[in-house]
Design an enzyme around this catalytic site. Structure first.
Site, PDB file in Angstrom:
ATOM      1  N   TYR A   1      -8.340  -7.783  -1.664  1.00 21.67           N
ATOM      2  CA  TYR A   1      -8.325  -8.496  -0.394  1.00 21.67           C
ATOM      3  C   TYR A   1      -9.716  -8.826   0.138  1.00 21.67           C
ATOM      4  CZ  TYR A   1      -8.609  -3.534   0.738  1.00 21.67           C
ATOM      5  OH  TYR A   1      -8.941  -2.210   0.749  1.00 21.67           O
TER       6      TYR A   1
ATOM      7  N   GLU B   1      -2.977  -9.379   7.172  1.00 19.76           N
ATOM      8  CA  GLU B   1      -2.552  -8.924   5.839  1.00 19.76           C
ATOM      9  C   GLU B   1      -1.871  -7.575   5.980  1.00 19.76           C
ATOM     10  OE1 GLU B   1      -6.095  -8.631   3.502  1.00 19.76           O
ATOM     11  OE2 GLU B   1      -6.548 -10.758   3.730  1.00 19.76           O
TER      12      GLU B   1
ATOM     13  N   CYS C   1      21.893  34.806  -8.573  1.00 26.27           N
ATOM     14  CA  CYS C   1      22.152  35.905  -9.519  1.00 26.27           C
ATOM     15  C   CYS C   1      21.414  37.186  -9.159  1.00 26.27           C
ATOM     16  CB  CYS C   1      21.794  35.473 -10.937  1.00 26.27           C
ATOM     17  SG  CYS C   1      20.014  35.330 -11.183  1.00 26.27           S
TER      18      CYS C   1
ATOM     19  N   ASP D   1       4.675  -7.500 -27.289  1.00 23.29           N
ATOM     20  CA  ASP D   1       4.323  -6.329 -28.096  1.00 23.29           C
ATOM     21  C   ASP D   1       3.958  -6.718 -29.524  1.00 23.29           C
ATOM     22  OD1 ASP D   1       4.636  -4.634 -26.019  1.00 23.29           O
ATOM     23  OD2 ASP D   1       6.707  -4.082 -26.510  1.00 23.29           O
TER      24      ASP D   1
ATOM     25  N   LYS E   1      -1.473  -3.759   5.443  1.00 20.10           N
ATOM     26  CA  LYS E   1      -2.445  -2.693   5.199  1.00 20.10           C
ATOM     27  C   LYS E   1      -1.816  -1.732   4.187  1.00 20.10           C
ATOM     28  CE  LYS E   1      -5.552   0.451   7.611  1.00 20.10           C
ATOM     29  NZ  LYS E   1      -5.410   1.590   6.736  1.00 20.10           N
TER      30      LYS E   1
ATOM     31  N   ASP F   1      -1.130   1.219   1.806  1.00 20.43           N
ATOM     32  CA  ASP F   1      -1.454   2.635   1.954  1.00 20.43           C
ATOM     33  C   ASP F   1      -1.789   3.231   0.592  1.00 20.43           C
ATOM     34  OD1 ASP F   1      -1.871   4.965   3.219  1.00 20.43           O
ATOM     35  OD2 ASP F   1       0.239   5.447   3.566  1.00 20.43           O
TER      36      ASP F   1
ATOM     37  N   CYS G   1      21.836  32.932 -15.119  1.00 21.76           N
ATOM     38  CA  CYS G   1      21.872  32.514 -13.715  1.00 21.76           C
ATOM     39  C   CYS G   1      22.723  31.238 -13.644  1.00 21.76           C
ATOM     40  CB  CYS G   1      20.452  32.266 -13.226  1.00 21.76           C
ATOM     41  SG  CYS G   1      20.365  31.594 -11.568  1.00 21.76           S
TER      42      CYS G   1
ATOM     43  N   CYS H   1      13.391  31.786 -10.662  1.00 27.11           N
ATOM     44  CA  CYS H   1      14.289  32.829 -11.144  1.00 27.11           C
ATOM     45  C   CYS H   1      14.194  32.744 -12.659  1.00 27.11           C
ATOM     46  CB  CYS H   1      15.721  32.568 -10.677  1.00 27.11           C
ATOM     47  SG  CYS H   1      16.926  33.544 -11.602  1.00 27.11           S
TER      48      CYS H   1
ATOM     49  N   CYS I   1      16.921  35.960  -6.365  1.00 29.25           N
ATOM     50  CA  CYS I   1      17.632  34.704  -6.593  1.00 29.25           C
ATOM     51  C   CYS I   1      18.930  34.697  -5.778  1.00 29.25           C
ATOM     52  CB  CYS I   1      17.942  34.547  -8.079  1.00 29.25           C
ATOM     53  SG  CYS I   1      18.989  33.136  -8.413  1.00 29.25           S
TER      54      CYS I   1
ATOM     55  N   LYS J   1      -1.774  -0.186  13.406  1.00 25.50           N
ATOM     56  CA  LYS J   1      -0.985   0.757  12.605  1.00 25.50           C
ATOM     57  C   LYS J   1       0.424   0.872  13.163  1.00 25.50           C
ATOM     58  CE  LYS J   1      -4.009   3.983  10.688  1.00 25.50           C
ATOM     59  NZ  LYS J   1      -3.861   4.942   9.647  1.00 25.50           N
TER      60      LYS J   1
END
Ligand code: IVH
Length: 668
Positions: free
Chosen positions: A225, A113, A409, A38, A115, A117, A428, A422, A406, A312
């Site tokens: 890839y 490799e 309450c 930094d 896969k 997602d 509440c 609510c 609710c 898969k």
């Protein structure tokens, strides 16, 4: 320092910081601390501010554009981004292997490799510099999302070494790591917002955001890839992955070595269970012919290559019964339905509860009590109900009904977008307790001396209903509580005492205003350095603050218009809590009052100054910045490519247009 020295230092710092980024993100072996990093980055930022013309295109400071984009252009892919043939059956892999052998007339070796997602992305590098990033789109044409992609810290803006092709396209997957996703979702729900559905949608949604600083905040990651080379007839995938790492690309560390199908099947079996331990989602394994010359010979069909196939994994699902639905009220009043299930074993744990998100989800599933249901574990830790299990033909009878009032309450619920709330935040009980828990938590007022149980006890006894009541607590009332002695009572009182020095932005966060999370609170405090200024701020003044959208602005105005909230602030203030802060940095310095009473709207791209800096200048000279043009706007400060709708509005409302140069004259 003269210009030449500055340029020298800028070049050296850019190179050094990029090298540290590579070591950190790609090699996972940093050699300096975050703090040291930094420090160097601050030095570079300072120099670039002084000599903006020498900012390098691959400077780590260029990862955020800072300026919201007005929309995305689309562009054609150099070659179509094909998809892959999918299979869930090992026999299909045997067939795939047979077919390849038949075409080639000999056996070939494969590489497997993970896969990932996420969302596919294509990057173009020219002369080693990242020039364009395009989403898959329809495979032929995608959206140009370069600014957003640049925010991904692991991704090289400039390649290392010099043996890369002059023009190169690489393809990979953008994704979000599960811990980050979980953290963002947890915060979102705490702030009373709907959770993101899953990591993949989150990643693809993030790439389509117009505000790059929000994209950066989300913390996306990427693995590469593939590269798309005319000369890719030489070499193989295994070598390419090694080369990619040398050039600075993040590459998924888990892949098989090249081998025959037997070898690949072993890899597949191994990862079927091991994938649980990954910190990102995969949905299978991609099996690829290793040698590029063999790929060339195999070619592709209209949709997919003949040299690769995706195996898969089945999503882990189990059938169980829906016993009941709880409607939980969060601290912001949002109602979340949670399903109670007959316990069932799924992916290594017993599942008893599943999230139902909102009323829409219950309707989509048309759930009835006692229904046989499928539960699945996706990217989220909490499993979800994906549908009714129809195999037995039996269904429950009583539909699950979202309550009108609710459950705690009895206040009528209000639907805002997809969620029910609510709105009786004042009395509440779960909301009161939720706010108290939020208030004392470590990241907020850090009152760890007051645990959840103590809070419940204090609440039940009627001693504490809101955060201000905590500061009214007396020693004898506390020490006479069950399981509470003199010592714990002291500890609590000392803790409360110490919390008086918690800085204003955290106190603002502590108030639990809907949508005002930690970051928003910091932003607001920077622009409205005291709670009184914030309480008086109008919707459009709030909208002019960086990253504050309409939803937040609305909630802030609403919160401060409720008398009981103002009373709460007054009581907390009388107990000595911090409700203002000294301004830090450039916002602090008032330069003149030349722009007093003037209101500015900014649009377009600015050449001489960063947009953020222009905003600061306006404020430093006593002016105000607003997000949208209204009758009160004095000037539209327009850069190149100013938004046409803003220009039109300015014309209609007779708001004067100002160029960057004219603006500078105004303040000098
Ligand atoms: S190779 C011709 N390798 O899966 C397509 N794809 O269904 C070559 N994916 O669009 C793709 N991880 O978004 C390849 N290691 C990997 C992958 C991968 C994820 C995605 C990619 C592709 C989709 C194909």
């Amino acid at each position: 320092m003269n210009e030449e020295q500055a340029l020298h230092r800028i070049l050296a710092l850019t190179r050094e910081l990029n090298d540290h980024n590579y070591r950190y993100y790609v090699l996972d072996r940093p050699i300096i601390s975050d703090q040291q990093f930094d420090k160097l980055l601050t030095e570079l930022t300072g120099l670039e501010h002084g000599w903006p013309q020498h900012t390098q295109p691959d400077s780590p400071t260029q990862r955020i554009g800072g300026q919201p984009i007005e929309g995305f252009e689309s562009a054609l892919h150099a070659s179509p981004m094909l998809s892959l043939g999918n299979t869930y059956a090992e026999s299909d892999l045997q067939d795939f292997d047979q077919r390849a052998q038949k075409i080639l007339g000999r056996p070939t070796r494969y590489l497997a490799e993970l896969k990932i997602d996420g969302v596919a992305i294509s990057l173009t590098y020219e002369g080693g510099i990242l020039v364009r990033a395009i989403t898959r789109g329809d495979g032929t044409r995608g959206d140009v999302v370069t600014a957003n992609i640049r925010t991904i810290p692991s991704l090289p803006l400039k390649l290392q070494g010099n043996d890369w092709p002059r023009k190169m396209e690489v393809r990979g997957e953008v994704f979000i790591r599960k811990p980050r996703f979980g953290e963002l979702n947890r915060r979102r729900q705490e702030d009373g917002e709907e959770a993101y559905a899953n990591p993949r949608n989150f990643a693809s949604g993030s790439l389509k955001l117009l505000d790059t600083s929000e994209v950066k905040h989300r913390g996306l990651d990427a693995y590469f890839y593939a590269w798309n080379q005319e000369q890719a007839t030489q070499g193989n995938q295994e070598e390419m992955l090694k080369k990619a790492i040398e050039w600075g690309f993040p590459v998924c560390p888990h892949h098989s070595g090249a081998g025959d199908l037997e070898h690949i099947l072993q890899f597949i079996h191994q990862w079927e269970t091991k994938r649980e331990s990954l910190d990102f989602d995969i949905d299978g394994i991609v099996v690829k012919v290793n040698r590029y010359a063999d790929r060339e010979e195999l070619g592709h069909t209209a949709k997919a290559p003949r040299w690769a196939i995706a195996y898969k994994y089945k999503t882990q699902a189990a059938s169980t019964h829906l016993l009941s639905v709880d409607f939980q009220i969060g601290r912001t009043g949002a109602v979340t339905p949670v399903a109670n299930l007959t316990p069932v074993w799924l992916g290594g744990t017993t599942v008893k509860r599943a999230s139902l998100y909102n009323e829409g989800e219950i309707e989509r599933l048309s759930l009835r009590l006692n229904d046989p249901v499928w539960v699945e574990k996706g990217g989220e830790i909490i499993p979800k109900i994906t549908g009714i299990d129809t195999t037995s033909g039996k269904r429950g009878v009583r539909p699950v009904v979202f309550p009108k009032n609710c459950p705690s309450c009895d206040t009528p619920l209000q639907r805002i977008e997809a969620l029910h709330y609510c709105l009786n935040s004042r009395s509440c009980p779960p909301q009161q307790l939720g706010l108290l828990e939020h208030f004392v938590s470590r990241k907020v007022m850090d009152l760890n001396c007051v645990g959840k149980e103590t809070l419940e006890l204090l609440w039940q006894q009627g001693l504490v209903r809101n955060p201000a009541d905590l500061y009214d607590l007396q020693h004898n009332a506390l020490s006479s509580l069950e399981r509470m002695g003199d010592k714990s009572a002291r500890l609590i009182l000392d803790g409360l005492d110490a919390s008086r020095s918690v800085p204003y932005p955290r106190v603002l966060f502590a108030l639990g205003i809907r949508h005002v999370g930690e970051t928003v609170a910091k932003n607001l405090a920077r622009h409205f350095p005291s709670i009184d200024l914030l309480a008086q701020a109008t919707q459009s003044e709030l909208l002019s603050v960086h990253d504050i959208g309409e939803k937040i602005a609305e909630q802030v105005v609403a919160w401060f218009s409720a008398a009981e909230n103002l009373r709460l602030v007054e009581r907390l203030r009388s107990f000595g809590l911090q409700f203002s802060c000294e301004l830090e940095g450039e916002h602090a310095t008032s330069l003149s009052q030349k722009l007093k009473g003037l209101s500015f709207v900014l649009s377009g791209v600015f050449k001489r100054q960063e947009r953020e800096h222009l905003k600061t200048l306006i404020e430093q000279h006593g002016g105000r910045v607003a997000a949208s043009i209204s009758g009160k706007t004095s000037y539209l400060l327009a850069g190149s490519d100013a938004g046409p709708s803003k220009l039109e509005k300015a014309r209609q409302l007779k708001v004067a247009l100002l160029t960057e140069e004219e603006f500078e004259q105004l303040i000098t």
